[in-house]
Design an enzyme around this catalytic site. Sequence first.
Site, PDB file in Angstrom:
ATOM      1  CG  HIS A   4      47.680  41.822  41.956  1.00 12.66           C
ATOM      2  ND1 HIS A   4      47.447  42.916  41.148  1.00 12.66           N
ATOM      3  CD2 HIS A   4      46.459  41.257  42.178  1.00 12.66           C
ATOM      4  CE1 HIS A   4      46.149  43.003  40.894  1.00 12.66           C
ATOM      5  NE2 HIS A   4      45.532  42.018  41.502  1.00 12.66           N
ATOM      6  NE  ARG A  52      38.069  41.204  43.512  1.00  5.82           N
ATOM      7  CZ  ARG A  52      37.024  40.389  43.583  1.00  5.82           C
ATOM      8  NH1 ARG A  52      35.972  40.749  44.233  1.00  5.82           N
ATOM      9  NH2 ARG A  52      37.048  39.191  43.020  1.00  5.82           N
ATOM     10  CB  THR A  53      42.456  43.309  38.582  1.00  4.87           C
ATOM     11  OG1 THR A  53      42.630  42.769  39.883  1.00  4.87           O
ATOM     12  CG2 THR A  53      43.717  44.000  38.139  1.00  4.87           C
ATOM     13  NE  ARG A  59      44.749  39.172  37.263  1.00  7.80           N
ATOM     14  CZ  ARG A  59      43.941  39.274  38.317  1.00  7.80           C
ATOM     15  NH1 ARG A  59      42.905  38.476  38.435  1.00  7.80           N
ATOM     16  NH2 ARG A  59      44.168  40.186  39.244  1.00  7.80           N
ATOM     17  CE  LYS A  87      41.117  30.556  15.587  1.00  2.02           C
ATOM     18  NZ  LYS A  87      40.766  31.773  14.822  1.00  2.02           N
TER      19      LYS A  87
HETATM   20  N1   CP Z   1      42.021  41.250  43.889  1.00  2.00           N
HETATM   21  C1   CP Z   1      41.968  40.757  42.632  1.00  2.00           C
HETATM   22  O1   CP Z   1      42.981  40.714  41.913  1.00  2.00           O
HETATM   23  O2   CP Z   1      40.732  40.341  42.255  1.00  2.00           O
HETATM   24  P1   CP Z   1      40.368  39.817  40.793  1.00  2.00           P
HETATM   25  O3   CP Z   1      41.066  38.497  40.601  1.00  2.00           O
HETATM   26  O4   CP Z   1      38.866  39.703  40.765  1.00  2.00           O
HETATM   27  O5   CP Z   1      40.876  40.827  39.800  1.00  2.00           O
END
Ligand code: CP
Length: 309
Positions: free
Chosen positions: A137, A59-60, A109, A87
């Site tokens: 998040h 999603r993100t 992320r 590496k």
């Molecule tokens: N909600 C969310 O962060 O989903 P993903 O891990 O798929 O990005």
Amino acid sequence: MSALSQKHLLGIKYLQLSDIELIFSTADEFLEVIRRPIKKVPSLRDKTIANIFFENSTRTKLSFELAEKRLSADVINFSASGSSVSKGETLVDTVNNILAMKVDMVVMRHPNPGAAHFLATQVNATIINAGDGAHEHPTQALLDAYSIRQKFGNNLKGLRIAIIGDILHSRVALSNIFCLKMLGAEVRLCGPATLIPRYIDQLGVEISYDLMETLRWCDVANFLRVQHERMDVKYFPTLREYIMQYGLNSQLLQKLNKPITILHPGPINRGVELTSQVADGEHSIILQQVENGVAIRMAVLYLLAGTRK
Ligand code: CP
């Protein structure tokens, strides 16, 4: 145009209420844009954005990429797997090499809490935290609160919102707590005692270990995924017992005799946090969360681009 108080989006903790309101009002405009037949605006056509993901995402990652493309930015995507990270290249070297290609903003992320904050002190680019370990998040919390507002109206004061499940390993929980408390909602956490961090009540949230009692209390329930991949020991006896105590099914919802709105950030463990009937049922706004995520991320990217000249 008003501006955000921050040059980066590292966590909800660093935002002010006026920032959140600005992000929401900007997202209103972008939601209207992405519902048009032509879903694109030229706002970021002079910007290049790198999405760098050291952890899996559906999603993100897709939502940021789509948000960037809807704003006409140039986009590059980096996944740690298959890269020179294997590496031994450091995070700062990796990002500085990407920035040398004339990149303006980085969406990252990372599995380690604080990684986005660290990066913001080390490199010359706008950093957006797309999830750092079990820490924050921020865009998820913004899209969750925005989706709740869409359903209940702009004022969340006094609305009762429960966050249910694996709080301990969740970055969504902390960002949601900061965001919802700032908007005036009452927040309660519910789950097994082993999955609720000690002292989290100091953030001004109630704690409950009783799902049914929590469901009777709340207007909105945000169910969080059991994050098996972050568990190196067992936090509950068996998955079946977890489901019996903390899983939501239609029978429980019927017993309530009142509607509650169901959220889940995804990915769902179907049959664990929620049965499919509940996840896909009339009270679920899970797919609205996903749609709103694109508008929220467009708003964040657009507003942060305006803070950097
Ligand atoms: N909600 C969310 O962060 O989903 P993903 O891990 O798929 O990005």
